[in-house]
Design an enzyme around this catalytic site. Structure first.
Site, PDB file in Angstrom:
ATOM      1  N   SER A   7       0.873  -1.175   0.000  1.00  0.00           N
ATOM      2  CA  SER A   7       0.000   0.000   0.000  1.00  0.00           C
ATOM      3  C   SER A   7       0.911   1.227   0.000  1.00  0.00           C
ATOM      4  CB  SER A   7      -0.949  -0.002   1.197  1.00  0.00           C
ATOM      5  OG  SER A   7      -0.234  -0.214   2.392  1.00  0.00           O
ATOM      6  N   GLU A   9       1.168   5.566   0.532  1.00  0.00           N
ATOM      7  CA  GLU A   9       0.527   6.737   1.150  1.00  0.00           C
ATOM      8  C   GLU A   9       0.906   8.027   0.421  1.00  0.00           C
ATOM      9  OE1 GLU A   9       0.541   6.692   5.444  1.00  0.00           O
ATOM     10  OE2 GLU A   9       1.059   8.814   5.492  1.00  0.00           O
ATOM     11  N   ASP A 100      -2.883  14.915  15.790  1.00  0.00           N
ATOM     12  CA  ASP A 100      -2.269  15.827  16.763  1.00  0.00           C
ATOM     13  C   ASP A 100      -2.844  17.202  16.525  1.00  0.00           C
ATOM     14  OD1 ASP A 100      -0.255  14.066  17.979  1.00  0.00           O
ATOM     15  OD2 ASP A 100       0.496  13.959  15.918  1.00  0.00           O
ATOM     16  N   PHE A 207      12.238  15.179  11.090  1.00  0.00           N
ATOM     17  CA  PHE A 207      10.923  14.568  11.165  1.00  0.00           C
ATOM     18  C   PHE A 207      10.925  13.435  12.197  1.00  0.00           C
ATOM     19  CE2 PHE A 207       7.524  12.142   8.720  1.00  0.00           C
ATOM     20  CZ  PHE A 207       6.531  13.026   9.071  1.00  0.00           C
ATOM     21  N   HIS A 257       3.815  -0.881   3.730  1.00  0.00           N
ATOM     22  CA  HIS A 257       3.077   0.363   3.461  1.00  0.00           C
ATOM     23  C   HIS A 257       4.126   1.451   3.243  1.00  0.00           C
ATOM     24  CE1 HIS A 257      -0.192   3.351   3.890  1.00  0.00           C
ATOM     25  NE2 HIS A 257       0.689   4.075   4.567  1.00  0.00           N
TER      26      HIS A 257
HETATM   27  P1  FAD Z   1      -3.839   6.860  19.745  1.00  0.00           P
HETATM   28  O1  FAD Z   1      -3.873   5.424  19.287  1.00  0.00           O
HETATM   29  O2  FAD Z   1      -5.071   7.446  20.287  1.00  0.00           O
HETATM   30  O3  FAD Z   1      -2.605   7.066  20.669  1.00  0.00           O
HETATM   31  C1  FAD Z   1      -2.095   8.343  20.950  1.00  0.00           C
HETATM   32  C2  FAD Z   1      -1.342   8.345  22.272  1.00  0.00           C
HETATM   33  O4  FAD Z   1      -2.262   8.265  23.353  1.00  0.00           O
HETATM   34  C3  FAD Z   1      -0.389   7.169  22.481  1.00  0.00           C
HETATM   35  O5  FAD Z   1       0.706   7.639  23.205  1.00  0.00           O
HETATM   36  C4  FAD Z   1      -1.199   6.195  23.336  1.00  0.00           C
HETATM   37  O6  FAD Z   1      -0.359   5.349  24.107  1.00  0.00           O
HETATM   38  C5  FAD Z   1      -1.963   7.158  24.196  1.00  0.00           C
HETATM   39  N1  FAD Z   1      -3.256   6.664  24.671  1.00  0.00           N
HETATM   40  C6  FAD Z   1      -4.199   6.004  23.955  1.00  0.00           C
HETATM   41  N2  FAD Z   1      -5.283   5.757  24.731  1.00  0.00           N
HETATM   42  C7  FAD Z   1      -5.023   6.296  25.948  1.00  0.00           C
HETATM   43  C8  FAD Z   1      -5.759   6.397  27.189  1.00  0.00           C
HETATM   44  N3  FAD Z   1      -6.993   5.910  27.294  1.00  0.00           N
HETATM   45  N4  FAD Z   1      -5.180   7.021  28.222  1.00  0.00           N
HETATM   46  C9  FAD Z   1      -3.921   7.556  28.113  1.00  0.00           C
HETATM   47  N5  FAD Z   1      -3.183   7.490  26.980  1.00  0.00           N
HETATM   48  C10 FAD Z   1      -3.727   6.871  25.916  1.00  0.00           C
HETATM   49  N6  FAD Z   1      -1.561  12.185  11.633  1.00  0.00           N
HETATM   50  C11 FAD Z   1      -2.380  13.049  10.983  1.00  0.00           C
HETATM   51  O7  FAD Z   1      -2.637  14.139  11.488  1.00  0.00           O
HETATM   52  N7  FAD Z   1      -2.918  12.737   9.755  1.00  0.00           N
HETATM   53  C12 FAD Z   1      -2.695  11.559   9.148  1.00  0.00           C
HETATM   54  O8  FAD Z   1      -3.201  11.310   8.045  1.00  0.00           O
HETATM   55  C13 FAD Z   1      -1.859  10.613   9.822  1.00  0.00           C
HETATM   56  N8  FAD Z   1      -1.614   9.383   9.291  1.00  0.00           N
HETATM   57  C14 FAD Z   1      -0.872   8.462   9.993  1.00  0.00           C
HETATM   58  C15 FAD Z   1      -0.716   7.181   9.461  1.00  0.00           C
HETATM   59  C16 FAD Z   1       0.018   6.222  10.154  1.00  0.00           C
HETATM   60  C17 FAD Z   1       0.151   4.839   9.567  1.00  0.00           C
HETATM   61  C18 FAD Z   1       0.640   6.561  11.395  1.00  0.00           C
HETATM   62  C19 FAD Z   1       1.474   5.556  12.122  1.00  0.00           C
HETATM   63  C20 FAD Z   1       0.488   7.835  11.918  1.00  0.00           C
HETATM   64  C21 FAD Z   1      -0.288   8.790  11.250  1.00  0.00           C
HETATM   65  N9  FAD Z   1      -0.498  10.077  11.766  1.00  0.00           N
HETATM   66  C22 FAD Z   1      -1.301  10.960  11.085  1.00  0.00           C
HETATM   67  C23 FAD Z   1       0.116  10.473  13.033  1.00  0.00           C
HETATM   68  C24 FAD Z   1      -0.810  10.239  14.236  1.00  0.00           C
HETATM   69  O9  FAD Z   1      -1.984  11.006  14.106  1.00  0.00           O
HETATM   70  C25 FAD Z   1      -0.048  10.657  15.503  1.00  0.00           C
HETATM   71  O10 FAD Z   1       0.998   9.747  15.738  1.00  0.00           O
HETATM   72  C26 FAD Z   1      -0.898  10.850  16.734  1.00  0.00           C
HETATM   73  O11 FAD Z   1      -0.088  11.457  17.733  1.00  0.00           O
HETATM   74  C27 FAD Z   1      -1.440   9.572  17.347  1.00  0.00           C
HETATM   75  O12 FAD Z   1      -2.453   9.025  16.614  1.00  0.00           O
HETATM   76  P2  FAD Z   1      -2.978   7.533  16.952  1.00  0.00           P
HETATM   77  O13 FAD Z   1      -4.109   7.268  16.083  1.00  0.00           O
HETATM   78  O14 FAD Z   1      -1.859   6.595  16.964  1.00  0.00           O
HETATM   79  O15 FAD Z   1      -3.487   7.790  18.469  1.00  0.00           O
END
Ligand code: FAD
Length: 277
Positions: A7, A9, A100, A207, A257
């Site tokens: 895949s 991106e 974020d 980055f 990916h």
């Molecule tokens: P989560 O899975 O919610 O985790 C975020 C943090 O919170 C982690 O440290 C986790 O341990 C912690 N956490 C989770 N649940 C809890 C809880 N209940 N209590 C306390 N802590 C908790 N960003 C963008 O803005 N746009 C994009 O298109 C984008 N694409 C991405 C694609 C991939 C494949 C990856 C790996 C990252 C991407 N990101 C993108 C970055 C991502 O949005 C950031 O890394 C963001 O900080 C975390 O997103 P997440 O979905 O992993 O969050």
């Protein structure tokens, strides 16, 4: 060995020249026959229209397109509306993220973590979408402990994610360790390594600091020694990343990916070396 699923991106371009460039890039990458092209999403919805437009264009060309969707700063109503638009456009896969918040933006909205978004998508749309989530073999920078991060990952799986894509990494062992830990918790989602080809070392270093990916010392020292010699950086980067992919696939990674940065050259070169074209 089964053929790994690829895949690729993209980010949504900001200008019509960028759109044209991405069309050309996509044309070149089509020969890799990827399972899907994904398109990133600016947290808080800053790229909502552009992500949607790019995804629609990819789908219209006959490829599977997977929009990223981040929930931070969003309301349930706005996410519901976006899901409706994607469903109407025939989209079948979503990369569900927390995202974020840009600095200075205070309102976190109605979702706190990605597992809540996954849960919401399932409750709104049933099984209409295949849901991908993010995974962090070197741990998410905000995770209090590795254990907390693993539990957060498990919550996304339990909420209904189908598959995961990792943050990029260059430590092969970190991926294996992460997969082992996840399996030990009873989570059996495919975990597809995210691969960042290396075009410029200085950009990558900046980055990587921000997103918590480590560039191992032995690699960093070599890149630094190349200075401005772009050719050597490209050649060494290609060797290192191809070898990483080889080892990951040999160790059973279900696919790759590619973070293409809207460029076709390095992703294609790596796949050619891996004989995946
Ligand atoms: P989560 O899975 O919610 O985790 C975020 C943090 O919170 C982690 O440290 C986790 O341990 C912690 N956490 C989770 N649940 C809890 C809880 N209940 N209590 C306390 N802590 C908790 N960003 C963008 O803005 N746009 C994009 O298109 C984008 N694409 C991405 C694609 C991939 C494949 C990856 C790996 C990252 C991407 N990101 C993108 C970055 C991502 O949005 C950031 O890394 C963001 O900080 C975390 O997103 P997440 O979905 O992993 O969050």
């Amino acid at each position: 060995m089964q053929k790994p699923e690829l895949s690729i991106e993209f980010f949504p371009p900001q200008t019509s020249e960028g759109d044209d460039k991405l069309r050309a890039t996509r044309g070149k990458l089509a020969r890799l026959n990827p399972a899907f092209f994904s398109v990133t999403y600016g947290a808080g919805g800053s790229t909502r229209e552009r992500t949607f437009a790019t995804v629609k264009e990819i789908a219209a060309d006959g490829f599977e397109a997977a929009p990223h969707l981040s929930c931070v700063g969003s309301t349930r109503a706005s996410i519901r509306e976006i899901l409706g638009e994607y469903a109407a456009a025939g989209i079948k896969r979503i990369v569900a993220l927390r995202g974020d918040l840009p600095s200075g933006v205070g309102d976190a909205g109605e979702f706190r973590y990605a597992n809540e978004l996954v849960e919401f998508i399932r409750s709104e749309s049933g099984d209409r979408f295949r849901i991908e989530v993010a995974a962090y073999p070197e741990w998410h920078p905000q995770a209090k402990t590795p254990r907390d991060d693993l539990l957060a990952f498990k919550r996304k799986a339990d909420a209904g994610a189908d598959s995961a894509i990792t943050q990029y990494f260059y430590n092969f062992d970190a991926y294996l360790h992460f997969v082992d830990e996840v399996r030990a918790m009873g989570v059996d989602l495919p975990i597809v390594p995210g691969i960042m080809p290396i075009a410029s070392f200085s950009k990558l270093a900046r980055f990587s600091d921000a997103c918590g990916a480590e560039i191992p010392r032995w690699m960093r020292k070599k890149f630094e020694a190349f200075g401005d010699d772009a050719e050597s950086i490209r050649a060494f980067g290609l060797d290192v990343v191809t070898e990483l992919c080889e080892r990951l696939l040999a160790a059973g990674a279900p696919g790759l990916h590619f973070y293409s940065m809207n460029q076709a050259g390095l992703t294609t070169a790596i796949c050619e070396r891996l004989k995946l074209v």
